[in-house]
Design an enzyme around this catalytic site. Sequence first.
Site, PDB file in Angstrom:
ATOM      1  N   ASP A 118       0.870  -1.182   0.000  1.00 32.25           N
ATOM      2  CA  ASP A 118       0.000   0.000   0.000  1.00 32.25           C
ATOM      3  C   ASP A 118       0.902   1.226   0.000  1.00 32.25           C
ATOM      4  OD1 ASP A 118      -2.115   1.951   0.777  1.00 32.25           O
ATOM      5  OD2 ASP A 118      -3.257   0.128   1.208  1.00 32.25           O
ATOM      6  N   SER A 169      -6.728   1.020  -4.885  1.00 35.00           N
ATOM      7  CA  SER A 169      -7.403   2.079  -5.649  1.00 35.00           C
ATOM      8  C   SER A 169      -8.176   2.965  -4.694  1.00 35.00           C
ATOM      9  CB  SER A 169      -8.411   1.504  -6.663  1.00 35.00           C
ATOM     10  OG  SER A 169      -9.088   2.566  -7.328  1.00 35.00           O
ATOM     11  N   LYS A 202      -4.034   5.981 -12.679  1.00 33.54           N
ATOM     12  CA  LYS A 202      -2.754   5.267 -12.768  1.00 33.54           C
ATOM     13  C   LYS A 202      -2.799   3.913 -12.062  1.00 33.54           C
ATOM     14  CE  LYS A 202       1.150   7.693 -12.363  1.00 33.54           C
ATOM     15  NZ  LYS A 202       2.060   8.728 -11.794  1.00 33.54           N
ATOM     16  N   ASN A 235       1.501  -3.719 -13.954  1.00 29.89           N
ATOM     17  CA  ASN A 235       2.603  -4.215 -13.112  1.00 29.89           C
ATOM     18  C   ASN A 235       2.219  -5.512 -12.408  1.00 29.89           C
ATOM     19  OD1 ASN A 235       4.336  -2.131 -13.784  1.00 29.89           O
ATOM     20  ND2 ASN A 235       3.596  -0.807 -12.139  1.00 29.89           N
ATOM     21  N   LYS A 273       2.751 -13.001 -14.248  1.00 27.55           N
ATOM     22  CA  LYS A 273       3.289 -13.800 -15.361  1.00 27.55           C
ATOM     23  C   LYS A 273       4.691 -14.312 -15.012  1.00 27.55           C
ATOM     24  CE  LYS A 273       4.236 -12.911 -20.218  1.00 27.55           C
ATOM     25  NZ  LYS A 273       5.430 -12.038 -20.192  1.00 27.55           N
ATOM     26  N   TYR A 289     -12.385   6.750 -12.333  1.00 28.22           N
ATOM     27  CA  TYR A 289     -12.480   5.453 -11.646  1.00 28.22           C
ATOM     28  C   TYR A 289     -13.095   4.416 -12.568  1.00 28.22           C
ATOM     29  CZ  TYR A 289     -13.848   2.167  -7.894  1.00 28.22           C
ATOM     30  OH  TYR A 289     -14.012   1.062  -7.080  1.00 28.22           O
ATOM     31  N   THR A 316     -20.265  -1.934  -0.499  1.00 27.51           N
ATOM     32  CA  THR A 316     -19.906  -2.790   0.644  1.00 27.51           C
ATOM     33  C   THR A 316     -19.635  -1.900   1.849  1.00 27.51           C
ATOM     34  OG1 THR A 316     -18.964  -4.391  -0.881  1.00 27.51           O
ATOM     35  CG2 THR A 316     -18.281  -4.579   1.405  1.00 27.51           C
TER      36      THR A 316
END
Length: 328
Positions: free
Chosen positions: A32, A76, A92, A100, A106, A146, A176
């Site tokens: 974070d 986010s 971003k 990223n 991967k 957003y 939520t």
Amino acid sequence: MKRILITGAAGFLGSHLCDRFIKEGYHVIGMDNLITGRLSNIEHLFPSASFEFYNHDVSKFIHVPGQLDYILHFASPASPIDYLKIPIQTLKVGSLGIHNCLGLAKAKNARVLIASTSEIYGDPTVHPQTEEYWGNVNPIGPRGVYDEAKRFQEAMTMAYHTFHGLETRIVRIFNTYGPKMRLNDGRVLPAFIGQALRGEDITIFGDGSQTRAFCYVDDLVEGIYRLLLSDYAQPVNIGNPDEISISQFAEEIIALTGTDQKVVYLDLPVDDPKQRQPDITKAKEILGWEPKISREEGLKRTYAYFCSLSEEELNKKDHNDFEKFTVK
Ligand code: UDP
């Protein structure tokens, strides 16, 4: 021991997910940059050998040493007030941030689950919203930063799934609530409860006829847990279909808190969806999931959390000093 990276670990949902995966016996790596997250949400986990924390912005290259089995991308900003204050970071984290995460997945051969949202349906013309609905989004309105970041995030995730064969999961999260929500993030539930606790008027935006359907956080976390471990790569709605108008919701909060403050009506924000309710047929059929906690019970638990906050916490206008984050 399975190792899982959770981005947005110090946020409302991220911190509940850290708790859940620690409880399930995973090694949790929380990440974070603390723009909207708060360390106080996860500080109880710091003594655990199963938890580590990286203070890092996922929009920048992510390096995690060692094996990784799962990645949950929950970083986010997630309230309309946050998008207005930090629109570029919102874009971003949903675009560069997911790229990223997918690249890392991967490289590590890890499975990725991304937090998408009912906002990808915009101000919906189909009701309730099924996963097949493509949405009605204004790309250049205040919520566009957003909504479009989350839509891009879904597209990018599906591209990694189809092109690279990466194992991916997409959860579309509806409204939520629960303990650890930020009191002053502008969302309706902390707004109303905060107003009641501080003795302020209850602010309904518009005439209060707009609807939402609120899911208690423990139910949501259970749905996400099941989806991650399922073999289903298409998006799944997770939310509580129990729909209510915002004026009825205000009445419930007034009854719960016993406040004698009056209700005031303010302008409806631009592009505020008129109605929202998840169709959870897929979650029921594929995950055997449905919400278990009624609004009455969930609101009681959430109110108890807000009542436990200090006077100082309650009266802070915001938990984060957005001014210090310059938009580059
Ligand atoms: N809302 C309200 N008063 C407030 C904050 C929000 O009436 O003090 C309304 C808001 O306009 C929206 C609904 O409550 O119609 C839910 O808002 P929230 O920001 O919680 O979530 P979202 O709009 O993203 O569903």
